[in-house]
Write a protein that holds these residues in place. Structure first.
Motif, PDB file in Angstrom:
ATOM      1  N   UNK A  54     -60.922  21.336  -0.618  1.00  7.85           N
ATOM      2  CA  UNK A  54     -62.394  21.472  -1.330  1.00  7.85           C
ATOM      3  C   UNK A  54     -61.832  21.865  -2.822  1.00  7.85           C
ATOM      4  N   UNK A  55     -62.480  21.759  -3.836  1.00 11.77           N
ATOM      5  CA  UNK A  55     -62.011  22.161  -5.213  1.00 11.77           C
ATOM      6  C   UNK A  55     -62.805  23.732  -5.402  1.00 11.77           C
ATOM      7  N   UNK A  56     -63.624  24.114  -4.646  1.00  8.56           N
ATOM      8  CA  UNK A  56     -63.854  26.110  -4.699  1.00  8.56           C
ATOM      9  C   UNK A  56     -63.648  26.107  -3.580  1.00  8.56           C
ATOM     10  N   UNK A  57     -63.421  27.419  -3.185  1.00  6.07           N
ATOM     11  CA  UNK A  57     -63.619  28.261  -1.696  1.00  6.07           C
ATOM     12  C   UNK A  57     -64.095  29.317  -2.154  1.00  6.07           C
ATOM     13  N   UNK A  58     -64.484  30.021  -1.141  1.00  7.43           N
ATOM     14  CA  UNK A  58     -64.191  31.343  -0.445  1.00  7.43           C
ATOM     15  C   UNK A  58     -63.762  32.059  -0.610  1.00  7.43           C
ATOM     16  N   UNK A  59     -63.317  33.416  -1.182  1.00 15.02           N
ATOM     17  CA  UNK A  59     -62.750  34.287  -1.316  1.00 15.02           C
ATOM     18  C   UNK A  59     -63.333  35.947  -1.237  1.00 15.02           C
ATOM     19  N   UNK A  60     -61.974  36.565  -0.153  1.00 17.40           N
ATOM     20  CA  UNK A  60     -62.742  37.568   0.811  1.00 17.40           C
ATOM     21  C   UNK A  60     -62.184  38.998   1.046  1.00 17.40           C
ATOM     22  N   UNK A  61     -61.947  39.809  -0.945  1.00 16.05           N
ATOM     23  CA  UNK A  61     -61.386  40.988  -0.124  1.00 16.05           C
ATOM     24  C   UNK A  61     -61.639  41.970   0.929  1.00 16.05           C
ATOM     25  N   UNK A  62     -60.378  42.342   1.711  1.00 18.94           N
ATOM     26  CA  UNK A  62     -60.858  43.166   2.249  1.00 18.94           C
ATOM     27  C   UNK A  62     -61.928  45.015   1.067  1.00 18.94           C
ATOM     28  N   UNK A  63     -62.911  44.771   2.378  1.00 21.48           N
ATOM     29  CA  UNK A  63     -64.386  45.776   1.886  1.00 21.48           C
ATOM     30  C   UNK A  63     -64.696  45.530   0.880  1.00 21.48           C
ATOM     31  N   UNK A  64     -64.246  44.587   0.901  1.00 27.87           N
ATOM     32  CA  UNK A  64     -65.757  43.564  -0.878  1.00 27.87           C
ATOM     33  C   UNK A  64     -66.781  42.294  -0.341  1.00 27.87           C
ATOM     34  N   UNK A  65     -67.266  42.486  -1.606  1.00 34.42           N
ATOM     35  CA  UNK A  65     -68.172  41.078  -1.086  1.00 34.42           C
ATOM     36  C   UNK A  65     -67.227  39.672  -1.982  1.00 34.42           C
ATOM     37  N   UNK A  66     -67.781  38.848  -0.455  1.00 36.16           N
ATOM     38  CA  UNK A  66     -67.515  37.616  -0.898  1.00 36.16           C
ATOM     39  C   UNK A  66     -67.439  37.456  -1.981  1.00 36.16           C
ATOM     40  N   UNK A  67     -66.782  36.018  -3.088  1.00 35.87           N
ATOM     41  CA  UNK A  67     -66.372  35.533  -4.136  1.00 35.87           C
ATOM     42  C   UNK A  67     -66.614  34.404  -3.796  1.00 35.87           C
ATOM     43  N   UNK A  68     -66.815  33.251  -4.669  1.00 36.26           N
ATOM     44  CA  UNK A  68     -66.256  31.553  -4.532  1.00 36.26           C
ATOM     45  C   UNK A  68     -65.286  31.988  -5.859  1.00 36.26           C
ATOM     46  N   UNK A  69     -64.487  30.728  -5.856  1.00 35.39           N
ATOM     47  CA  UNK A  69     -63.722  30.414  -6.891  1.00 35.39           C
ATOM     48  C   UNK A  69     -63.113  29.448  -7.163  1.00 35.39           C
ATOM     49  N   UNK A  70     -61.900  29.115  -7.945  1.00 36.52           N
ATOM     50  CA  UNK A  70     -61.547  27.897  -7.847  1.00 36.52           C
ATOM     51  C   UNK A  70     -60.471  27.826  -7.496  1.00 36.52           C
ATOM     52  N   UNK A  71     -59.824  26.618  -6.046  1.00 37.84           N
ATOM     53  CA  UNK A  71     -58.958  26.333  -5.255  1.00 37.84           C
ATOM     54  C   UNK A  71     -57.539  25.570  -6.016  1.00 37.84           C
ATOM     55  N   UNK A  72     -57.244  27.179  -6.582  1.00 37.05           N
ATOM     56  CA  UNK A  72     -55.391  26.323  -6.882  1.00 37.05           C
ATOM     57  C   UNK A  72     -54.733  25.856  -5.878  1.00 37.05           C
ATOM     58  N   UNK A  73     -54.638  26.319  -5.167  1.00 44.04           N
ATOM     59  CA  UNK A  73     -53.514  26.099  -3.852  1.00 44.04           C
ATOM     60  C   UNK A  73     -53.216  24.900  -3.642  1.00 44.04           C
ATOM     61  N   UNK A  74     -52.108  24.826  -3.591  1.00 43.69           N
ATOM     62  CA  UNK A  74     -50.667  23.600  -3.613  1.00 43.69           C
ATOM     63  C   UNK A  74     -50.298  24.254  -2.977  1.00 43.69           C
ATOM     64  N   UNK A  75     -50.129  23.865  -1.174  1.00 45.78           N
ATOM     65  CA  UNK A  75     -49.618  24.035   0.297  1.00 45.78           C
ATOM     66  C   UNK A  75     -48.274  22.832   0.698  1.00 45.78           C
ATOM     67  N   UNK A  76     -47.228  23.382   1.177  1.00 45.70           N
ATOM     68  CA  UNK A  76     -46.110  23.423   1.669  1.00 45.70           C
ATOM     69  C   UNK A  76     -46.020  24.092   3.080  1.00 45.70           C
ATOM     70  N   UNK A  77     -46.015  23.313   4.178  1.00 47.39           N
ATOM     71  CA  UNK A  77     -45.905  24.387   5.749  1.00 47.39           C
ATOM     72  C   UNK A  77     -44.130  23.735   6.083  1.00 47.39           C
ATOM     73  N   UNK A  78     -43.898  24.552   7.274  1.00 45.55           N
ATOM     74  CA  UNK A  78     -42.271  23.968   7.503  1.00 45.55           C
ATOM     75  C   UNK A  78     -42.774  24.781   9.052  1.00 45.55           C
ATOM     76  N   UNK A  79     -41.817  23.766  10.316  1.00 48.18           N
ATOM     77  CA  UNK A  79     -41.707  24.653  11.765  1.00 48.18           C
ATOM     78  C   UNK A  79     -41.034  24.129  11.971  1.00 48.18           C
ATOM     79  N   UNK A  80     -40.265  24.535  12.869  1.00 43.43           N
ATOM     80  CA  UNK A  80     -39.752  24.170  13.401  1.00 43.43           C
ATOM     81  C   UNK A  80     -39.902  23.830  15.281  1.00 43.43           C
ATOM     82  N   UNK A  81     -41.317  23.817  15.112  1.00 42.33           N
ATOM     83  CA  UNK A  81     -42.595  22.982  16.556  1.00 42.33           C
ATOM     84  C   UNK A  81     -42.588  21.413  16.511  1.00 42.33           C
ATOM     85  N   UNK A  82     -43.225  21.312  17.755  1.00 40.77           N
ATOM     86  CA  UNK A  82     -43.162  19.662  17.750  1.00 40.77           C
ATOM     87  C   UNK A  82     -44.089  19.052  16.961  1.00 40.77           C
ATOM     88  N   UNK A  83     -45.416  19.987  16.730  1.00 42.51           N
ATOM     89  CA  UNK A  83     -47.087  19.992  16.762  1.00 42.51           C
ATOM     90  C   UNK A  83     -47.127  21.607  15.239  1.00 42.51           C
TER      91      UNK A  83
END
Length: 263
Positions: A54-83
């Protein structure tokens, strides 16, 4: 992480990656999730897929209103699990790779590698990444079809597809044995009720309470390997026609992207 600097973060729990309070992701360009996700968590699965596409996602700071913002995340996952990731039959979000063990215990190799990275390697890597000409490459169309991705698809199969995989593996349906199924297409009429009963037993045996054993579910999933619902002659009503066993197995493997699944 070194290249991304203050815009790179590491998370180690589902809450940090897919929890309600995610303001820390607002300025994140690179996120490394280390053993942070269980793919059977449906709520986390939805959030993960949003982070990937998604190019835009919702961000929710603790105790504050939800805001929309640009999604800049590039994600890498690592795991020793099979799934590791929830990869459906048509998965287009995940590139999955098994890590070779060829350098395990090779201390001299890792010392050379770390020394090179600390002495200009990070800058050189950033230069290569920024200057790489991607042409018309697009991730959704060009996800590497690795064996590791195929393994994730198999682990992520829904219950009805797992049941059909068992049926294709044993090669028989009701009174129709493997030799008959290998010889040509098979037509199922009365065997449909037998299959539905077997599927119900499969669900109970595997303690799956989120699915119901219905002929409709079996027919819908069977389309992935060529099952067709057809009208038989006037007296027999409707039934299912399934291609020869070798063809059905081949179509199932092609859909999953796993060669040699049935030996």
């Amino acid at each position: 992480m070194r290249i991304a600097g203050r815009h790179g973060i590491t998370v180690s729990s589902p809450k940090q990656l897919a929890g309600n309070f995610n303001a820390h992701l607002r300025s994140a360009v690179f996120v490394f999730a280390d053993e942070a996700l269980w793919p059977g968590n449906k709520e986390a699965e939805g959030t993960l897929k949003q982070l990937v596409t998604e190019p835009v996602i919702a961000f929710e700071p603790k105790g504050k209103d939800v805001i929309q913002g640009r999604n800049l995340v590039h994600l890498m996952l690592a795991s020793n699990e099979e799934w590791v990731v929830p990869a459906g039959k048509d998965a287009r979000r995940f590139a999955v790779f098994d890590v070779t063990e060829g350098r395990r215990g090779d201390t001299a190799f890792w010392e050379r590698l770390n020394s090179q990275m600390e002495n200009g390697g990070y800058a050189a890597m950033l230069h290569d990444l920024l200057s790489m000409d991607l042409g018309d490459w697009h991730p959704a169309r060009n996800v590497p079809q690795t064996q590791a991705l195929a393994d994730q698809k198999l682990l992520s199969l829904d219950p009805v597809m797992k049941f059909w995989m068992e049926v294709l593996e044993r090669g028989s349906v009701g009174l129709i044995d493997e030799a008959e199924w290998l010889a040509g297409p098979i037509t199922l009429k009365d065997e449909r009720d037998r299959l539905r009963e077997e599927y119900d037993a499969f669900l109970k045996r595997n303690r799956v309470y989120s699915a119901k054993a219905t002929s409709k579910a079996l027919a819908a999933a069977g389309k992935s390997f060529g099952l067709e619902a057809v009208k038989l002659d006037r007296n027999m009503g409707r039934g299912w026609v399934i291609p020869p066993l070798s063809d059905a197995r081949g179509m199932f493997e092609a859909r999953i992207g796993a060669d040699g699944l049935f030996g």
